[in-house]
Motif scaffolding. Structure first.
Motif, mmCIF file in Angstrom:
data_model
loop_
_atom_site.group_PDB
_atom_site.id
_atom_site.type_symbol
_atom_site.label_atom_id
_atom_site.label_comp_id
_atom_site.label_asym_id
_atom_site.label_seq_id
_atom_site.Cartn_x
_atom_site.Cartn_y
_atom_site.Cartn_z
ATOM 1 N N GLU A 7 -54.204 37.555 28.447
ATOM 2 C CA GLU A 7 -52.849 37.866 28.133
ATOM 3 C C GLU A 7 -52.300 37.232 26.757
ATOM 4 O O GLU A 7 -51.441 37.734 26.216
ATOM 5 C CB GLU A 7 -51.916 37.565 29.072
ATOM 6 C CG GLU A 7 -52.172 38.207 30.454
ATOM 7 C CD GLU A 7 -51.318 37.832 31.674
ATOM 8 O OE1 GLU A 7 -49.939 37.899 31.376
ATOM 9 O OE2 GLU A 7 -51.852 37.309 32.581
ATOM 10 N N ILE A 8 -52.879 35.981 26.215
ATOM 11 C CA ILE A 8 -52.387 35.252 25.284
ATOM 12 C C ILE A 8 -52.830 35.865 23.978
ATOM 13 O O ILE A 8 -53.915 35.973 23.551
ATOM 14 C CB ILE A 8 -53.078 33.648 25.550
ATOM 15 C CG1 ILE A 8 -52.943 33.364 26.907
ATOM 16 C CG2 ILE A 8 -52.101 32.830 24.484
ATOM 17 C CD1 ILE A 8 -51.303 33.172 27.288
ATOM 18 N N LYS A 9 -51.691 36.268 23.395
ATOM 19 C CA LYS A 9 -51.757 36.368 21.830
ATOM 20 C C LYS A 9 -51.941 35.476 20.892
ATOM 21 O O LYS A 9 -52.930 35.338 20.077
ATOM 22 C CB LYS A 9 -50.596 37.161 21.427
ATOM 23 C CG LYS A 9 -50.209 37.260 19.933
ATOM 24 C CD LYS A 9 -49.059 38.221 19.541
ATOM 25 C CE LYS A 9 -47.881 37.411 19.357
ATOM 26 N NZ LYS A 9 -46.776 38.077 18.890
ATOM 27 N N CYS A 10 -51.137 34.068 21.213
ATOM 28 C CA CYS A 10 -51.497 33.100 20.475
ATOM 29 C C CYS A 10 -50.967 31.891 21.194
ATOM 30 O O CYS A 10 -50.055 32.000 22.322
ATOM 31 C CB CYS A 10 -50.688 33.264 19.036
ATOM 32 S SG CYS A 10 -48.751 33.333 19.164
ATOM 33 N N PHE A 11 -51.299 30.732 20.689
ATOM 34 C CA PHE A 11 -51.080 29.381 21.352
ATOM 35 C C PHE A 11 -50.300 28.517 20.222
ATOM 36 O O PHE A 11 -50.830 28.213 19.466
ATOM 37 C CB PHE A 11 -52.170 28.655 21.943
ATOM 38 C CG PHE A 11 -52.196 27.240 22.302
ATOM 39 C CD1 PHE A 11 -50.886 26.787 23.179
ATOM 40 C CD2 PHE A 11 -53.052 26.428 22.056
ATOM 41 C CE1 PHE A 11 -50.799 25.498 23.695
ATOM 42 C CE2 PHE A 11 -52.957 25.010 22.503
ATOM 43 C CZ PHE A 11 -51.685 24.515 23.340
ATOM 44 N N TYR A 12 -49.213 28.171 20.582
ATOM 45 C CA TYR A 12 -48.430 27.339 19.591
ATOM 46 C C TYR A 12 -48.505 25.832 20.093
ATOM 47 O O TYR A 12 -48.257 25.449 21.236
ATOM 48 C CB TYR A 12 -46.989 27.708 19.537
ATOM 49 C CG TYR A 12 -46.038 26.836 18.626
ATOM 50 C CD1 TYR A 12 -46.183 26.761 17.485
ATOM 51 C CD2 TYR A 12 -45.164 25.886 19.353
ATOM 52 C CE1 TYR A 12 -45.423 25.968 16.568
ATOM 53 C CE2 TYR A 12 -44.502 25.016 18.633
ATOM 54 C CZ TYR A 12 -44.494 24.992 17.259
ATOM 55 O OH TYR A 12 -43.720 24.279 16.510
ATOM 56 N N THR A 13 -49.164 25.112 18.990
ATOM 57 C CA THR A 13 -49.032 23.697 19.437
ATOM 58 C C THR A 13 -48.818 22.770 17.980
ATOM 59 O O THR A 13 -48.987 23.275 16.973
ATOM 60 C CB THR A 13 -50.611 23.487 19.893
ATOM 61 O OG1 THR A 13 -50.646 21.987 20.006
ATOM 62 C CG2 THR A 13 -51.625 23.613 18.715
ATOM 63 N N MET A 14 -48.361 21.542 18.257
ATOM 64 C CA MET A 14 -48.557 20.694 17.300
ATOM 65 C C MET A 14 -49.547 19.416 17.747
ATOM 66 O O MET A 14 -49.117 18.553 18.379
ATOM 67 C CB MET A 14 -47.027 19.948 17.364
ATOM 68 C CG MET A 14 -45.957 20.778 16.688
ATOM 69 S SD MET A 14 -44.296 20.209 16.992
ATOM 70 C CE MET A 14 -44.010 20.994 18.836
ATOM 71 N N SER A 15 -50.616 19.836 17.002
ATOM 72 C CA SER A 15 -51.875 18.808 17.419
ATOM 73 C C SER A 15 -51.654 17.289 17.033
ATOM 74 O O SER A 15 -51.928 16.482 17.469
ATOM 75 C CB SER A 15 -52.911 19.344 16.675
ATOM 76 O OG SER A 15 -53.056 19.151 15.359
ATOM 77 N N ARG A 16 -50.593 17.256 15.931
ATOM 78 C CA ARG A 16 -50.528 15.928 15.286
ATOM 79 C C ARG A 16 -48.877 15.437 15.432
ATOM 80 O O ARG A 16 -48.139 16.411 14.797
ATOM 81 C CB ARG A 16 -50.997 15.890 13.790
ATOM 82 C CG ARG A 16 -52.523 16.055 14.031
ATOM 83 C CD ARG A 16 -53.278 15.761 12.568
ATOM 84 N NE ARG A 16 -52.903 16.431 11.380
ATOM 85 C CZ ARG A 16 -53.551 16.407 10.234
ATOM 86 N NH1 ARG A 16 -54.619 15.692 10.119
ATOM 87 N NH2 ARG A 16 -53.033 17.065 9.127
ATOM 88 N N HIS A 17 -48.552 14.114 15.776
ATOM 89 C CA HIS A 17 -47.125 13.828 15.806
ATOM 90 C C HIS A 17 -46.226 15.099 16.364
ATOM 91 O O HIS A 17 -45.290 15.558 15.816
ATOM 92 C CB HIS A 17 -46.867 13.533 14.452
ATOM 93 C CG HIS A 17 -47.350 12.748 13.705
ATOM 94 N ND1 HIS A 17 -47.908 11.408 14.175
ATOM 95 C CD2 HIS A 17 -48.041 12.665 12.446
ATOM 96 C CE1 HIS A 17 -48.474 10.758 13.028
ATOM 97 N NE2 HIS A 17 -48.743 11.665 12.117
ATOM 98 N N HIS A 18 -46.687 15.427 17.666
ATOM 99 C CA HIS A 18 -45.940 16.283 18.479
ATOM 100 C C HIS A 18 -44.502 15.919 18.671
ATOM 101 O O HIS A 18 -43.896 14.767 18.565
ATOM 102 C CB HIS A 18 -46.571 16.378 19.847
ATOM 103 C CG HIS A 18 -45.908 17.467 20.793
ATOM 104 N ND1 HIS A 18 -44.969 17.171 21.622
ATOM 105 C CD2 HIS A 18 -46.284 18.687 21.132
ATOM 106 C CE1 HIS A 18 -44.473 18.105 22.129
ATOM 107 N NE2 HIS A 18 -45.480 19.040 22.054
ATOM 108 N N ASN A 19 -43.831 17.142 18.482
ATOM 109 C CA ASN A 19 -41.989 16.980 18.529
ATOM 110 C C ASN A 19 -41.887 17.559 19.899
ATOM 111 O O ASN A 19 -42.015 18.666 19.983
ATOM 112 C CB ASN A 19 -41.387 17.711 17.350
ATOM 113 C CG ASN A 19 -39.889 17.657 17.271
ATOM 114 O OD1 ASN A 19 -39.296 17.090 18.338
ATOM 115 N ND2 ASN A 19 -39.355 18.500 16.523
ATOM 116 N N PRO A 20 -41.471 16.810 20.834
ATOM 117 C CA PRO A 20 -40.775 15.512 20.871
ATOM 118 C C PRO A 20 -41.354 14.374 21.300
ATOM 119 O O PRO A 20 -41.012 13.344 21.087
ATOM 120 C CB PRO A 20 -39.591 15.557 21.587
ATOM 121 C CG PRO A 20 -40.109 16.580 22.916
ATOM 122 C CD PRO A 20 -41.231 17.386 22.234
ATOM 123 N N LEU A 21 -42.778 14.373 21.634
ATOM 124 C CA LEU A 21 -43.608 13.502 22.253
ATOM 125 C C LEU A 21 -43.927 12.422 21.305
ATOM 126 O O LEU A 21 -44.194 11.119 21.570
ATOM 127 C CB LEU A 21 -44.697 13.953 23.094
ATOM 128 C CG LEU A 21 -44.365 14.800 23.996
ATOM 129 C CD1 LEU A 21 -45.658 15.195 24.873
ATOM 130 C CD2 LEU A 21 -43.569 14.120 25.331
#
Length: 445
Positions: free
Chosen positions: A214-228
């Protein structure tokens, strides 16, 4: 030694010993010719060489000025300890540098700046970005780069456009970038979630979600995640790239503050992509200034047509693009990046030193050493919103982690997002102490 080189060396020496100060106006070309006993052309050549070296900058109809080393105090309210803002510190904003680049852009590109321009972005900037991005192991061609009015514009276009895999569901981490989450909810997009903590994500669960089809795309922040504030390790990034290829899922890698990280062993997911399933996004606002509103998107060939169709005429300001092109080419961007990185790294060290003094195990703190953000996870018994309000009453601004979740996501961690970009070094110790005090107080209520 040629005369113009003597003039150049004399001016640089006078700067070193303080006779010429940052921001000071130099003698006019005519005055300098009289001073050095030479022709106006010789002085003009010396000033031009100094400008190339970025020792001076010129203002039309005004003259030449020494480039500033340090920015003037931008009027920070010393009474406020700001752990909330993610914008760059106004006191290190490269005002003189960028003013110089704006002037040079007008001289260099002239009429190109006053047309609608290429919807992909200024070609010269895109060619410069090919070399710039290569330093981050993002190897691409100018034809696959699109310059946008910030990363948020690019994210909205990507969320709405169709993908070759024919799917419609966007997978997001929880927590994640709050403005993008709000956009997805407002647009009624079909969304699935995967939990992310300071320790990363469950890669087996990620594969299960990808396998579901079902997944079209996966949004991620691989570096310096906001907010973590945390980053994926090499194993996680390689696995995500491999799973994307295996299950035909596109990864939207928001590398919004890549330049504020330690370059060693810090490659993005894009560097491990062998199948053109990663869309790479980079912002220039977090390192220069928010009002610049420029981002770059690196797209696989298969997505270019749909991206341009859905992005329409959302062309970033041509003058800003031209100025950024010069700013990078002249080496100013790299110099400023290094300056910001060192300052933020020092602030993180001050933050961790303060935690050693005051925390006593009350807060779970992410091991972020660079970038902008970290998070303070608080005990479940604490009323997080009350802690935020009490800190505000004490002049300390923090952000509740609640805003970084989808509204119907209930398995939320309780944490404060802490930003060090606007917190002055001398304020950090006091601010951390106050946070610990208010969390303790919250435990007793």
């Amino acid at each position: 030694m040629k005369k113009y080189l003597e003039i150049l060396a004399d001016i640089e020496q006078k700067r070193r010993i303080g006779i010429f100060r940052p921001g000071q106006k130099l003698p006019s070309v005519r005055q300098a010719a009289n001073l050095y006993g030479c022709s106006i052309n010789t002085v003009t050549r010396a000033y031009a060489e100094l400008e190339k070296r970025h020792s001076v900058y010129s203002i039309p109809q005004s003259g030449y000025y020494m480039v500033e080393d340090e920015e003037e105090d931008a009027g920070t309210d010393v009474k406020i300890i700001d752990f909330a803002s993610s914008s760059p510190d106004l006191n290190v904003f490269p005002y003189r540098d960028f003013q110089h680049c704006l002037n040079k852009a007008i001289d260099t590109y002239k009429y190109q700046l006053f047309t609608y321009g290429d919807t992909k972005g200024l070609l010269a900037l895109r060619e410069t970005l090919v070399r710039h991005l290569a330093d981050d192991q993002v190897f691409t061609k100018a034809s696959q780069i699109v310059v946008t009015s910030g990363v948020q514009q690019a994210l909205q276009t990507i969320a709405k456009m169709p993908f070759p895999n024919g799917r419609t569901t966007v997978l997001v981490e929880q927590p994640s970038y709050n403005l993008f989450l709000k956009f997805l909810e407002a647009e009624g997009q079909t969304v699935k979630v995967i939990a992310r903590t300071a320790n990363g994500i469950d890669l087996l669960q990620l594969e299960e979600l990808f396998r579901g089809g079902e997944i079209k795309c996966f949004y991620t922040m691989s570096r310096h995640h906001n907010p973590l504030g945390t980053s994926y390790g090499v194993r996680e990034k390689k696995t995500i790239a491999r799973l994307a290829a295996k299950y035909d899922v596109y990864v939207i890698e928001d590398d919004y503050i890549a330049d504020l990280g330690d370059k060693r062993g810090f490659d993005p997911i894009f560097a491990y992509d062998q199948s053109e399933h990663v869309v790479y996004l980079k912002s220039f606002s977090k390192i220069i200034f928010p009002g610049l509103r420029l981002g770059a998107v690196v797209l696989p060939e298969s997505l270019l047509h749909h991206f341009h169709s859905y992005n329409g005429q959302n062309v970033a300001a041509m003058l800003s693009q031209a100025a950024l092109d010069i700013y990078i080419k002249n080496g100013m961007y790299e110099r400023h990046r290094e300056k910001i990185y060192r300052q933020y790294e020092s602030r993180f060290q001050t933050l961790h030193d303060a935690l050693k003094r005051y925390n006593e195990g009350l807060l779970e703190v992410a091991d972020a050493q660079s970038g902008v953000f970290t998070n303070f996870k608080v005990p479940q018994a604490v009323n997080l919103e009350r802690v935020v309000e009490r800190l505000k009453e004490r002049g300390i601004l923090v952000t509740s982690g609640k805003v970084f979740y989808l509204s119907d996501y209930l398995a939320r961690d309780k944490f404060l997002r802490i930003s060090i970009s606007r917190a002055q070094p001398e304020q950090i110790d006091e601010g951390v102490k106050a946070v610990v005090e208010e969390v303790k107080r919250g435990m007793n209520v």
